[in-house]
Enzyme design. Structure first.
Site, short mmCIF file in Angstrom:
data_model
loop_
_atom_site.label_atom_id
_atom_site.label_comp_id
_atom_site.label_asym_id
_atom_site.label_seq_id
_atom_site.Cartn_x
_atom_site.Cartn_y
_atom_site.Cartn_z
N CYS B 104 0.86 -1.19 -0.01
CA CYS B 104 -0.04 -0.08 -0.06
C CYS B 104 0.76 1.20 -0.02
CB CYS B 104 -0.84 0.05 1.41
SG CYS B 104 -2.12 -1.29 0.95
N ILE B 105 2.11 1.11 0.25
CA ILE B 105 3.01 2.33 0.30
C ILE B 105 3.94 2.44 -0.69
CG2 ILE B 105 4.43 3.69 1.66
CD1 ILE B 105 1.80 3.45 3.32
#
Lengths: 155, 105
Positions: B104-105
């Site tokens: 997600c990052i």
């Protein structure tokens, strides 16, 4: 398959850690998918792009039932700092960047970072008070023009 | 699942166009995959990222996200997006014949 999303405009109105990270993760994630992304900071969200507060975004320990902490305990002096420190340590382990680094990274992805004029007027802030990554202070009308044709997310 | 032809060889790709079997990928296929992604010429810097993605995948079983690429590939986030405007990790993974990086990052 549905048409892919091509543009997102994300409004950040909260100045708490849990109010800010989801928006930053969505903006960064959008860019990673090749989606155009703009971030608009309004009201207490301005703390994220204010030079003197960007490094001091904290978790809300009062009025936050998700923490499962008695309100009276959440209100103790220093509780917000302790909880923030705890979460920041956990995030560091997962390589989730601290907010200042994250904002810089998002600017580097090519996402736009804007401040809301009504809010900067209200808090008596000028461009000199805001971090370098802020592209402009814009009105709500300019925001809608910029957001045209894309998705708008309010956080 | 569908198939694509790169360098005269038919390969199986998923709905998003990522290789089903990274073992079927060869360097000679990369320019053709890149072109389909809107990158007409693969420069030395493109290759630096593509080879890094591939090496990370072979070593760790998954490709790095943009955040990790920016920290470890020797190419800055800013330049990564100049090289791969439609998403550096996603596009480079596709060109490198490895699965889409998850994170997600």
């Amino acid at each position: 398959m549905s048409d892919p999303i091509e543009k997102v405009s994300i409004i950040v109105s909260k100045g708490s850690l849990e109010g800010v990270y989801p928006a930053l993760i969505m903006a960064n994630g959008a860019r990673a998918e090749g989606i155009e992304a703009n971030l608009f900071f309004t009201f207490f969200g301005l703390d994220v792009i204010h030079r003197s507060t960007i490094d001091h975004i904290k978790v809300a320990t009062v009025g936050n039932p998700g923490l499962h902490l008695a309100t009276i305990a959440g209100g103790l002096p220093g509780m917000s700092s302790v909880m923030t420190h705890y979460l920041e340590k956990k995030m560091e382990k997962l390589d989730i960047p601290p907010i200042p680094e994250f904002v810089e990274m998002i600017a580097d992805t090519g996402a736009g970072i804007y401040a809301c004029k009504a809010s900067t007027d209200l808090f008596e802030l000028g461009e000199e008070d805001l971090i370098d990554q802020v592209m402009d202070i814009i009105t709500v009308g300019e925001f809608f023009a910029m957001a045209a044709g894309g998705e708008i997310i309010f956080t | 699942m569908s198939s694509a032809i790169y360098g005269g060889t038919t390969v199986e790709v998923n709905d998003e166009g990522f290789f089903e079997d990274p073992g079927k990928w060869t360097e000679a296929m990369a320019p053709e995959i890149a072109k389909a992604q809107g990158i007409d010429v693969l420069t030395e810097h493109h290759w630096q990222v593509i080879k890094f993605m591939r090496a990370e995948y072979i070593e760790k079983g998954s490709g790095p996200t943009v955040r990790v690429l920016g920290k470890t590939s020797g190419v800055s986030i800013k330049e990564l997006y100049q090289l791969f405007p439609k998403g550096p990790a996603k596009t480079a993974a596709k060109i490198a014949g490895i699965p889409k990086p998850r994170g997600c990052i």
